[in-house]
Design a protein around this motif. Structure first.
Motif, PDB file in Angstrom:
ATOM      1  N   ASP A   1       0.865  -1.193   0.000  1.00 31.67           N
ATOM      2  CA  ASP A   1       0.000   0.000   0.000  1.00 31.67           C
ATOM      3  C   ASP A   1       0.892   1.231   0.000  1.00 31.67           C
ATOM      4  O   ASP A   1       1.036   1.939   1.013  1.00 31.67           O
ATOM      5  N   ASN A   2       1.512   1.471  -1.113  1.00 35.02           N
ATOM      6  CA  ASN A   2       2.450   2.581  -1.241  1.00 35.02           C
ATOM      7  C   ASN A   2       2.342   3.116  -2.663  1.00 35.02           C
ATOM      8  O   ASN A   2       2.568   2.384  -3.631  1.00 35.02           O
ATOM      9  N   GLN A   3       1.989   4.383  -2.748  1.00 34.43           N
ATOM     10  CA  GLN A   3       1.691   4.994  -4.039  1.00 34.43           C
ATOM     11  C   GLN A   3       2.867   4.915  -5.013  1.00 34.43           C
ATOM     12  O   GLN A   3       2.719   4.490  -6.162  1.00 34.43           O
ATOM     13  N   GLN A   4       4.037   5.276  -4.504  1.00 33.35           N
ATOM     14  CA  GLN A   4       5.189   5.361  -5.399  1.00 33.35           C
ATOM     15  C   GLN A   4       5.582   3.987  -5.948  1.00 33.35           C
ATOM     16  O   GLN A   4       5.833   3.831  -7.139  1.00 33.35           O
ATOM     17  N   GLN A   5       5.612   3.006  -5.048  1.00 37.50           N
ATOM     18  CA  GLN A   5       5.984   1.657  -5.501  1.00 37.50           C
ATOM     19  C   GLN A   5       4.941   1.086  -6.467  1.00 37.50           C
ATOM     20  O   GLN A   5       5.283   0.374  -7.412  1.00 37.50           O
TER      21      GLN A   5
ATOM     22  N   GLU B   1      -6.101   3.640   1.961  1.00 35.84           N
ATOM     23  CA  GLU B   1      -4.979   2.776   1.601  1.00 35.84           C
ATOM     24  C   GLU B   1      -5.199   2.115   0.241  1.00 35.84           C
ATOM     25  O   GLU B   1      -4.535   1.162  -0.109  1.00 35.84           O
ATOM     26  N   ASP B   2      -6.169   2.625  -0.505  1.00 37.19           N
ATOM     27  CA  ASP B   2      -6.449   2.060  -1.815  1.00 37.19           C
ATOM     28  C   ASP B   2      -5.717   2.896  -2.869  1.00 37.19           C
ATOM     29  O   ASP B   2      -6.238   3.899  -3.367  1.00 37.19           O
ATOM     30  N   HIS B   3      -4.467   2.485  -3.180  1.00 36.35           N
ATOM     31  CA  HIS B   3      -3.571   3.325  -3.993  1.00 36.35           C
ATOM     32  C   HIS B   3      -3.574   3.000  -5.477  1.00 36.35           C
ATOM     33  O   HIS B   3      -3.013   3.752  -6.253  1.00 36.35           O
ATOM     34  N   VAL B   4      -4.133   1.867  -5.839  1.00 37.07           N
ATOM     35  CA  VAL B   4      -3.976   1.440  -7.231  1.00 37.07           C
ATOM     36  C   VAL B   4      -4.705   2.375  -8.185  1.00 37.07           C
ATOM     37  O   VAL B   4      -4.183   2.739  -9.231  1.00 37.07           O
ATOM     38  N   ARG B   5      -5.915   2.767  -7.801  1.00 37.77           N
ATOM     39  CA  ARG B   5      -6.670   3.674  -8.680  1.00 37.77           C
ATOM     40  C   ARG B   5      -5.897   4.955  -8.914  1.00 37.77           C
ATOM     41  O   ARG B   5      -5.789   5.430 -10.054  1.00 37.77           O
ATOM     42  N   ALA B   6      -5.340   5.489  -7.839  1.00 39.12           N
ATOM     43  CA  ALA B   6      -4.584   6.749  -7.958  1.00 39.12           C
ATOM     44  C   ALA B   6      -3.370   6.546  -8.863  1.00 39.12           C
ATOM     45  O   ALA B   6      -3.041   7.403  -9.692  1.00 39.12           O
ATOM     46  N   ALA B   7      -2.726   5.375  -8.710  1.00 34.28           N
ATOM     47  CA  ALA B   7      -1.529   5.108  -9.520  1.00 34.28           C
ATOM     48  C   ALA B   7      -1.895   5.022 -11.000  1.00 34.28           C
ATOM     49  O   ALA B   7      -1.192   5.574 -11.857  1.00 34.28           O
ATOM     50  N   ILE B   8      -3.004   4.359 -11.294  1.00 34.26           N
ATOM     51  CA  ILE B   8      -3.390   4.223 -12.712  1.00 34.26           C
ATOM     52  C   ILE B   8      -3.813   5.579 -13.276  1.00 34.26           C
ATOM     53  O   ILE B   8      -3.465   5.927 -14.401  1.00 34.26           O
ATOM     54  N   LEU B   9      -4.495   6.354 -12.462  1.00 33.49           N
ATOM     55  CA  LEU B   9      -4.888   7.701 -12.918  1.00 33.49           C
ATOM     56  C   LEU B   9      -3.662   8.559 -13.233  1.00 33.49           C
ATOM     57  O   LEU B   9      -3.668   9.367 -14.155  1.00 33.49           O
TER      58      LEU B   9
END
Ligand SMILES: Nc1nc2c(c(=O)[nH]1)N[C@H]1C(S)=C(S)[C@@H](COP(=O)(O)OP(=O)(O)OC[C@H]3O[C@@H](n4cnc5c(N)ncnc54)[C@H](O)[C@@H]3O)O[C@H]1N2
Ligand code: MOO
Length: 401
Positions: free
Chosen positions: A222-226, A252-260
């Motif tokens: 659960d880490n945005q950068q990684q 702690e739901d980072h995947v959506r933000a990462a894909i965006l």
């Protein structure tokens, strides 16, 4: 909340694209999608041949009740130089070419043979037990149409026509990730708050049966950068990236933000249970599907949405990519209406009256063990009750791709 069928239709429409084409050996093409129309290059059957082990009889049948056995033709033999005339017969075997002049083949159970003399114990009809050249397929016609998935039967049909290579859409490269700090691998030691990753194993083993290249992306913390780094790296090779977990609304739901950050994402609250939060989009040319973390929610959204989507990305038309329901009668009632279309795990059985569905206990979206007994999902429409003996839609849990 978005209706399931509306979501599925939108997903499949927006995914349509032209996949890459490769030429491949016949067996390697199994379960891939044909990229060209294929012509019938030989009549089928290739030559007039016998459908039975027995006797080919020649010439006129009328008035003839006895034949002299003058020849013997087995499968693989040539009968080109044999001609049967009235009163003559040839011992023949299934698949063997019938001699010229053959009027019918009598199966051996309907004959009496004494020395070289053949008699029939039943009436004979002209053409009986003869498979005529071209009666199934005639040269120049269409054998298979582009966008047909190459099932074992299609591979066999191509082989029967002497094709040893075909053009297909290139197998996909599919990455599978799990997400969440709580997840550990089955070979690791448990500690407080940790759980074993189930979803990645579900998806990897399911996808292993497909013709595609499957890459295990591991567990994302659960880490945005990684998460951004791992997804950016995967998108260099992936046609498809599938993640599970971290799709709903928690911090702690980072995947959506990462894909965006890396591409585009559509987030849906689906009117289905389980499987409400679902997202999809792309990072450059890689399509991304984000499944909800609860294992059964992952299973249901994978089967009901991602499997059809993968088929379209692999080159099948949307109409064929849909998973097909069957109908079964309920052995249960649903008295309480609820706003989401529910996919219940059921035991599907059949008797002389047809198929019937038995509702299983433990329907919670984290309760994976029920999926072992379940062999199908039953669809209960939103805001509807169901009576015992009602006909409802059933989606077999066959773990196909
Ligand atoms: N405030 C809200 N909370 C939740 C909502 C909501 O609408 N509002 N929706 C619930 C529903 S419905 C679902 S489904 C889940 C989906 O959540 P996420 O996709 O964000 O998944 P996580 O929070 O990461 O995990 C949920 C659950 O599943 C377990 N999990 C996750 N990955 C795995 C895995 N690979 N193997 C086994 N188990 C896994 C995780 O530990 C959690 O217990 O959100 C609800 N919450
Ligand atoms: O949709 Mo969630 O999948 O209800 O558990």
């Amino acid at each position: 909340m978005l209706d399931y069928y509306q979501a599925l239709q939108e997903l499949l429409e927006k995914l349509s694209h032209t996949p890459k084409v490769v030429q491949t050996d016949l067996l390697q093409a199994t379960n891939l999608v044909l990229a060209e129309d294929i012509a019938v290059q030989y009549n089928a059957p290739l030559f007039d041949n016998s459908a039975m082990d027995g006797y080919a009889v020649g010439g006129e049948l009328a008035g003839c009740d006895e034949w002299q056995i003058v020849e013997r033709v087995a499968a693989g033999d040539s009968a080109e130089n044999i001609v049967l005339t009235t009163g003559q017969a040839a011992r023949i075997f299934t698949g063997a070419p019938v001699p010229k002049g053959t009027t019918a083949v009598i199966q051996q159970e309907s004959t009496i043979v004494e020395g070289n003399v053949l008699k029939a114990t039943q009436a004979i009809k002209k053409d009986q037990n003869i498979r005529y050249c071209g009666e199934e397929l005639s040269k120049g016609g269409k054998l298979l149409t582009a966008q047909q998935r190459l099932t074992p039967a299609a591979i066999a049909l191509l082989a029967s026509q002497g094709y040893n290579q075909v053009k297909v859409y290139k197998p996909l490269t599919i990455y599978v990730f799990s997400t969440g700090n709580e997840l550990i691998e089955p070979n690791q030691t448990l500690s407080t708050g940790k759980i074993y990753d189930a979803n990645r194993y579900l998806l990897l083993s399911w996808l292993q049966q497909s013709p595609h290249q499957i890459i295990d992306g591991g567990i994302l913390p659960d880490n945005q950068q990684q998460t951004v780094l791992a997804l950016a790296e995967a998108s260099k090779k992936a046609d498809v990236i599938i993640t599970s977990g971290g799709v709903s609304v928690g911090e702690e739901d980072h995947v959506r933000a990462a894909i965006l950050q890396l591409g585009e994402l559509v987030f849906w609250k689906l009117a289905i249970k389980p499987g409400k939060p679902f997202a999809w989009g792309n990072i450059n040319n890689s399509k991304v599907f984000m499944l909800p973390g609860n294992p059964v929610s992952s299973l249901v959204t994978f089967q009901q949405l991602v499997v059809p989507a993968l088929r379209v990305i692999a080159g099948e038309p949307a109409s064929k990519a849909m998973i097909k329901p069957m109908m079964a009668k309920t052995k249960f009632a649903v008295n309480k209406v609820q706003p989401r279309r529910e996919f219940l795990r059921i035991g599907l059985a059949n008797d002389e009256a047809g198929f019937w569905a038995e509702r299983l206990e433990n329907q919670g979206s984290a309760m994976l063990a029920t999926c072992i007994t379940a062999n199908a999902l039953a669809e209960i429409p939103a805001n509807a009750t169901v009576n015992e003996n009602d006909l409802i839609k059933i989606f077999p849990l066959d773990y196909k791709v």
